[in-house]
Scaffold this active site. Sequence first.
Site, mmCIF file in Angstrom:
data_model
loop_
_atom_site.group_PDB
_atom_site.id
_atom_site.type_symbol
_atom_site.label_atom_id
_atom_site.label_comp_id
_atom_site.label_asym_id
_atom_site.label_seq_id
_atom_site.Cartn_x
_atom_site.Cartn_y
_atom_site.Cartn_z
ATOM 1 N N ASP A 197 -0.718 7.881 7.086
ATOM 2 C CA ASP A 197 -1.379 6.642 6.678
ATOM 3 C C ASP A 197 -2.411 6.179 7.698
ATOM 4 O O ASP A 197 -3.371 5.489 7.333
ATOM 5 C CB ASP A 197 -0.339 5.545 6.428
ATOM 6 C CG ASP A 197 -0.001 5.434 4.946
ATOM 7 O OD1 ASP A 197 0.079 6.489 4.295
ATOM 8 O OD2 ASP A 197 0.166 4.311 4.440
ATOM 9 N N HIS A 233 1.548 -0.424 5.806
ATOM 10 C CA HIS A 233 2.341 0.804 5.667
ATOM 11 C C HIS A 233 2.601 1.447 7.028
ATOM 12 O O HIS A 233 3.729 1.869 7.318
ATOM 13 C CB HIS A 233 1.610 1.812 4.778
ATOM 14 C CG HIS A 233 1.418 1.359 3.373
ATOM 15 N ND1 HIS A 233 0.677 2.069 2.460
ATOM 16 C CD2 HIS A 233 1.853 0.253 2.717
ATOM 17 C CE1 HIS A 233 0.675 1.432 1.300
ATOM 18 N NE2 HIS A 233 1.375 0.320 1.435
ATOM 19 N N GLU A 282 -3.880 10.186 -0.554
ATOM 20 C CA GLU A 282 -3.071 9.066 -1.045
ATOM 21 C C GLU A 282 -2.342 9.428 -2.333
ATOM 22 O O GLU A 282 -1.188 9.067 -2.524
ATOM 23 C CB GLU A 282 -3.956 7.845 -1.308
ATOM 24 C CG GLU A 282 -4.425 7.114 -0.078
ATOM 25 C CD GLU A 282 -5.081 5.794 -0.415
ATOM 26 O OE1 GLU A 282 -4.423 4.752 -0.259
ATOM 27 O OE2 GLU A 282 -6.257 5.803 -0.832
ATOM 28 N N GLU A 307 -2.906 -0.421 4.191
ATOM 29 C CA GLU A 307 -2.515 0.783 4.927
ATOM 30 C C GLU A 307 -1.977 0.409 6.301
ATOM 31 O O GLU A 307 -1.071 1.059 6.825
ATOM 32 C CB GLU A 307 -3.692 1.753 5.057
ATOM 33 C CG GLU A 307 -4.203 2.336 3.749
ATOM 34 C CD GLU A 307 -3.159 3.106 2.979
ATOM 35 O OE1 GLU A 307 -2.175 3.571 3.593
ATOM 36 O OE2 GLU A 307 -3.311 3.250 1.751
ATOM 37 N N GLU A 334 0.082 2.469 -3.223
ATOM 38 C CA GLU A 334 -0.701 3.701 -3.264
ATOM 39 C C GLU A 334 -1.148 4.038 -4.686
ATOM 40 O O GLU A 334 -2.213 4.634 -4.879
ATOM 41 C CB GLU A 334 0.089 4.867 -2.658
ATOM 42 C CG GLU A 334 0.455 4.703 -1.192
ATOM 43 C CD GLU A 334 -0.738 4.623 -0.250
ATOM 44 O OE1 GLU A 334 -1.894 4.705 -0.718
ATOM 45 O OE2 GLU A 334 -0.524 4.478 0.964
ATOM 46 N N TYR A 367 6.348 2.022 8.444
ATOM 47 C CA TYR A 367 6.933 3.320 8.763
ATOM 48 C C TYR A 367 7.330 3.370 10.237
ATOM 49 O O TYR A 367 8.359 3.952 10.600
ATOM 50 C CB TYR A 367 5.958 4.449 8.438
ATOM 51 C CG TYR A 367 5.426 4.428 7.022
ATOM 52 C CD1 TYR A 367 6.141 3.801 5.995
ATOM 53 C CD2 TYR A 367 4.203 5.009 6.692
ATOM 54 C CE1 TYR A 367 5.651 3.768 4.693
ATOM 55 C CE2 TYR A 367 3.711 4.985 5.388
ATOM 56 C CZ TYR A 367 4.434 4.356 4.397
ATOM 57 O OH TYR A 367 3.949 4.327 3.115
ATOM 58 N N HIS A 399 -4.193 1.928 -5.069
ATOM 59 C CA HIS A 399 -5.289 2.479 -4.267
ATOM 60 C C HIS A 399 -5.896 3.701 -4.958
ATOM 61 O O HIS A 399 -7.125 3.820 -5.067
ATOM 62 C CB HIS A 399 -4.787 2.891 -2.874
ATOM 63 C CG HIS A 399 -4.241 1.764 -2.072
ATOM 64 N ND1 HIS A 399 -3.772 1.926 -0.785
ATOM 65 C CD2 HIS A 399 -4.081 0.448 -2.357
ATOM 66 C CE1 HIS A 399 -3.346 0.764 -0.325
ATOM 67 N NE2 HIS A 399 -3.513 -0.143 -1.266
#
EC number: 1.17.4.1
Length: 360
Positions: free
Chosen positions: A67, A101, A172, A98, A206, A105, A209
């Site tokens: 990402d 994200h 993505e 992003e 995603e 993570y 996106h």
Amino acid sequence: MSLLKGRNYYKPFTYPEFYNKWDKHEKSHWLPSEVPMHDDVNDWKNRLNDNQRDFLTNIFRFFTQGDVDVASAYYTQYLPFFKLPEVTMMMGGFAGREGVHIDAYSYLLETLGMPEATYKEFLMYEEMKDKQDYIKKFSDSRHILGKGEENLTTEDKEHIAAGIALFSGFTEGMQLFSTFAMLLIFPLNGFMKGMGQIVTWSIVDETQHTEGMIELFKVFVEENKTGDQPIRPSVLQETVYKIAKEMVGLEEAFIDLVFKKYKDEPINDDNDLETKDNKDFFGLTPQRLKAYIKYIADRRLNLMGYKSIFNLEPYPTNPLPELEIMINAPTHTNFFENRSTDYANVSTKGTWSEIWNKPQ
């Protein structure tokens, strides 16, 4: 009309559809701190076995970096070329998410006690580094920046379009979904529910996106098929097909790496694509996963207006039907708690603990 021309005023919009995508996306904001992780820590320490922890660790090594690379593409490949407010709002919103994200993570890895060295370990694995190196080949647009729309060549325009296909259609839209599928088998079977919530919300993002940027791809290509220095549709199509095949190949190599330790186990029988009763990976096989990414790649090609090139057998439909609703539905059933994961802020009232525990 032209996507590449700026505008000195906010409204009226030239492309209201992209404003609408921004608006929908911004109503779905979330933060990793909203996800309870205490059960995941217990699962990681006490419920998962060594095989399962090793499997997840291999995925985690490239999870965050994937990402990071996608976010960079928005800033270096997209925003320098597309100047209209409604378009930059959509792209800026996607780029910002992003960042969420990446943080989510990282939050997952750090909550599980993984050291910071984990973030660089992907460089030691050829299969992971190759994925990053491939997209970096398309990341250099310095030869185009500053030219101005009127000076762009046919090759420049095709480079811009191919970059959208690569980053949004197949990074993505395909490679990240491969990772999501590998991770989701755990919460779908009662493990790592916090991780599952992060992945579920990431899927919603995603999907938006991918669909938003592919719509931009189609408008851009249509606008530039005529006039001076036009895009050559047949040349662009072959370029996109080549990208799709090569990125699927890179993802298959990554899948082989993740399952490499278990290559002598019966789940890797090349002649058997069906689910087998494997207690560690809940029936997920490398073959089913490879079939799934080809299925997803074909769907992205179809969304761009191209024909399928993988045409899977024996899977004419989704090889992982258990994930179908999570990937395609705008509001998802949360398999882990059987509750809605439509996280639009405008419809959220009270605390998260109240929402999770609210009777259905």
